[in-house]
Design an enzyme around this catalytic site. Sequence first.
Site, short mmCIF file in Angstrom:
data_model
loop_
_atom_site.label_atom_id
_atom_site.label_comp_id
_atom_site.label_asym_id
_atom_site.label_seq_id
_atom_site.Cartn_x
_atom_site.Cartn_y
_atom_site.Cartn_z
N LEU A 153 0.73 -1.22 0.24
CA LEU A 153 0.01 0.13 0.16
C LEU A 153 0.83 1.28 -0.15
CD1 LEU A 153 -2.89 -1.02 2.26
CD2 LEU A 153 -3.04 -0.40 -0.11
N ALA A 209 1.95 1.33 -3.54
CA ALA A 209 0.76 1.90 -4.38
C ALA A 209 0.39 3.60 -4.02
CB ALA A 209 -0.68 1.12 -4.15
N GLU A 210 0.40 3.83 -2.67
CA GLU A 210 -0.06 5.36 -2.55
C GLU A 210 0.84 6.32 -2.98
OE1 GLU A 210 -2.16 8.12 0.75
OE2 GLU A 210 -1.87 5.88 0.97
N THR A 211 2.36 5.95 -2.90
CA THR A 211 3.23 6.64 -3.36
C THR A 211 3.19 7.11 -4.90
OG1 THR A 211 4.94 6.01 -1.73
CG2 THR A 211 5.79 6.98 -3.66
N SER A 234 -0.44 8.98 -5.77
CA SER A 234 -0.34 10.30 -5.20
C SER A 234 0.71 11.03 -6.18
CB SER A 234 0.12 10.36 -3.76
OG SER A 234 -0.86 9.69 -3.05
#
Length: 164
Positions: A80, A83-85, A88
Site C-alpha cells: 500500500l 501504491a499510494e506513493t 499520489s
Amino acid sequence: MDDKFTPDAGPERSHPFLEELTAAGVPTHMHDWLRGHGIGRLAAKMGIVFQEMSAERMVATMPVEGNQQVAGILHGGAHLVLAETLGSFAAGIHAGPDRQAVGIEIGATHHRSASAGLVTGTAVAIHLGRTLATHEVVMTDEEGKRLSTARITNLIRDVRQPNG
C-alpha cells in the site's frame, strides 16, 4: 533563519533533497517540484526508486528486504505504501503546480507473496479529472507475476496560501 523549507535559502540549500531525489531516480526536470520535501521520508526509507514518472503512468521498484512482515514476506502495508506513493505522485503531476493531490481512498487485493528481490509497482490512470484522479496500481515480482492490485483516488484541490 536557516531552514530547509525556505526556497533559495543559500546555495547549499537550493536543493536540500538533491541526493534523495537522485537516489530515488527522480528525473532532474522534476527536482524543482520536489525541492522542498523530497520523495517523503517513508518512501525513502522503503527504498522506492522511480523508473517512469507521468500523470498517466508511474513506475517504481521497492526491495522486499527490509520491508517484510514477521513471516518473511513483503508486508501488505508495504504494498500500500508503494501504491499510494505512485498514485499520489501521478495525481500530483496531473494537478499541476498551483494545486495539490490528497489521497481520499485506497484499497488493495493481495494475490501472492514475495520473500526476496524487487517488487515493481505500475500505476495507470483510470480517471484524470478536474477534482479527482484515480489510478490502478499493479505490483509484480521480478518474474512479472502479479502480487497485488490496488486502486487509489486522490482529491485535487487548490493549494492554500498562507495568510498575510
